[in-house]
Design an enzyme around this catalytic site. Structure first.
Site, short mmCIF file in Angstrom:
data_model
loop_
_atom_site.label_atom_id
_atom_site.label_comp_id
_atom_site.label_asym_id
_atom_site.label_seq_id
_atom_site.Cartn_x
_atom_site.Cartn_y
_atom_site.Cartn_z
N ASP A 1 -30.31 85.31 83.42
CA ASP A 1 -29.14 84.44 83.31
C ASP A 1 -29.59 83.56 84.37
O ASP A 1 -30.27 83.57 85.49
CB ASP A 1 -27.92 85.11 83.62
CG ASP A 1 -26.81 84.19 83.74
OD1 ASP A 1 -26.40 83.41 82.92
OD2 ASP A 1 -26.07 84.32 84.84
N ASP B 1 -26.71 80.74 86.03
CA ASP B 1 -25.63 80.58 86.93
C ASP B 1 -25.45 81.85 87.42
O ASP B 1 -24.69 82.72 86.86
CB ASP B 1 -24.48 79.76 86.18
CG ASP B 1 -24.68 78.57 85.71
OD1 ASP B 1 -25.14 77.64 86.40
OD2 ASP B 1 -24.57 78.36 84.39
C1 BG6 Z 1 -22.25 80.04 82.25
C2 BG6 Z 1 -21.23 80.22 83.39
O1 BG6 Z 1 -23.61 80.02 82.77
O2 BG6 Z 1 -22.21 78.81 81.61
C3 BG6 Z 1 -19.93 79.82 82.69
O3 BG6 Z 1 -21.44 81.23 84.00
C4 BG6 Z 1 -20.03 78.60 81.99
O4 BG6 Z 1 -19.11 79.77 83.87
C5 BG6 Z 1 -21.09 78.21 80.90
O5 BG6 Z 1 -18.57 78.34 81.52
C6 BG6 Z 1 -21.01 77.16 80.22
O6 BG6 Z 1 -21.45 76.01 81.11
P1 BG6 Z 1 -21.59 74.64 80.84
O7 BG6 Z 1 -22.80 73.92 81.84
O8 BG6 Z 1 -22.33 74.35 79.21
O9 BG6 Z 1 -20.47 74.00 80.81
MG MG Z 2 -23.89 83.97 85.13
#
Ligand code: BG6
Ligand code: MG
Length: 218
Positions: A13, A15
């Site tokens: 993963d 984030d």
């Molecule tokens: C995930 C995060 O990796 O991505 C979430 O943990 C986030 O918090 C999701 O909402 C979507 O991210 P993005 O960048 O497409 O808005």
């Molecule tokens: Mg994550």
């Protein structure tokens, strides 16, 4: 999990595992929530881990008055514009030196590496932190229909790596991500918040512990 394969690929993963973007997500959502007058705090932000942008907005709007689909789209676009502006300040300095060292070591040991992220900004983030070239495949919010806890993002990552789920481990900080990994038949590794999740096959507290996977006989 009990299968007789060694690990040939690791799906990370992004984030909260490779780089900490939580604070940026928090600040962008906080701006939106304050503007429309709904409560938003760090506990609610924790619930957004691994959850898609639109599903995150639905959680934030749980106690708000009804909002039309068009307004929801405008709010999620506005959040993303703020978030992307914040991401511009992200750099390789935001990645723990251990992460780079461990990824390099895994490559040396011929382990295939992929990203499995719900984010549609994964490519941009990898570019900012200069890690694009470390990964053999990126599966992210742009190539999936269903968000974690559905296994789609990880199944796609395994397919991109040309490996079976049973040959791959998933490293996740979100409970929804561990559930997704289990549902897809992957060996699941919980780190950060998910290191407290009893459903994870392995729980780790430091990124360097990922190296245990390179020799693991499950
Ligand atoms: C995930 C995060 O990796 O991505 C979430 O943990 C986030 O918090 C999701 O909402 C979507 O991210 P993005 O960048 O497409 O808005
Ligand atoms: Mg994550």
């Amino acid at each position: 999990m009990n299968v007789n394969h060694t690990i040939k690929g690791i799906i990370f993963d992004l984030d909260g595992v490779i780089v900490y973007t939580d604070e940026m997500h928090y600040r962008a959502w906080k701006h939106i929530a304050d503007r429309i007058g709904v409560e938003f705090n760090r506990d609610i932000n924790n619930r957004l881990r691994g959850v898609s942008r639109m599903e995150s907005l639905e959680i934030i709007l749980e106690n708000a008055k009804p909002v039309s689909d068009a307004e929801k789209l405008a709010l999620s676009d506005e959040k993303n514009a703020i978030y992307k502006k914040l991401l511009e300040s992200l750099s390789e300095k935001d990645v723990d030196s251990d992460v780079r060292r461990v990824l390099r070591e895994l490559k040396k040991r011929n382990i295939k590496l992929a990203i499995g992220s719900s984010s549609k900004n994964a490519g941009f983030i990898l570019k900012q932190i200069k890690l694009t070239d470390f990964f053999d495949a990126v599966s992210d919010g742009n190539n999936i229909e269903k968000s974690k806890p559905d296994p789609e993002v990880f199944l796609k990552a395994a397919e991109f790596l040309k490996l079976m789920p049973s040959e791959c481990a998933v490293v996740e900080d979100a409970y929804a991500g561990i559930d997704a990994a289990k549902a897809g038949g992957f060996y699941s590794v919980g780190i950060g918040a998910a290191s407290a999740y009893d459903k994870a096959d392995m729980k780790i507290h430091r990124f360097s512990e990922v190296l245990k996977l390179a020799t693991l006989k499950k």
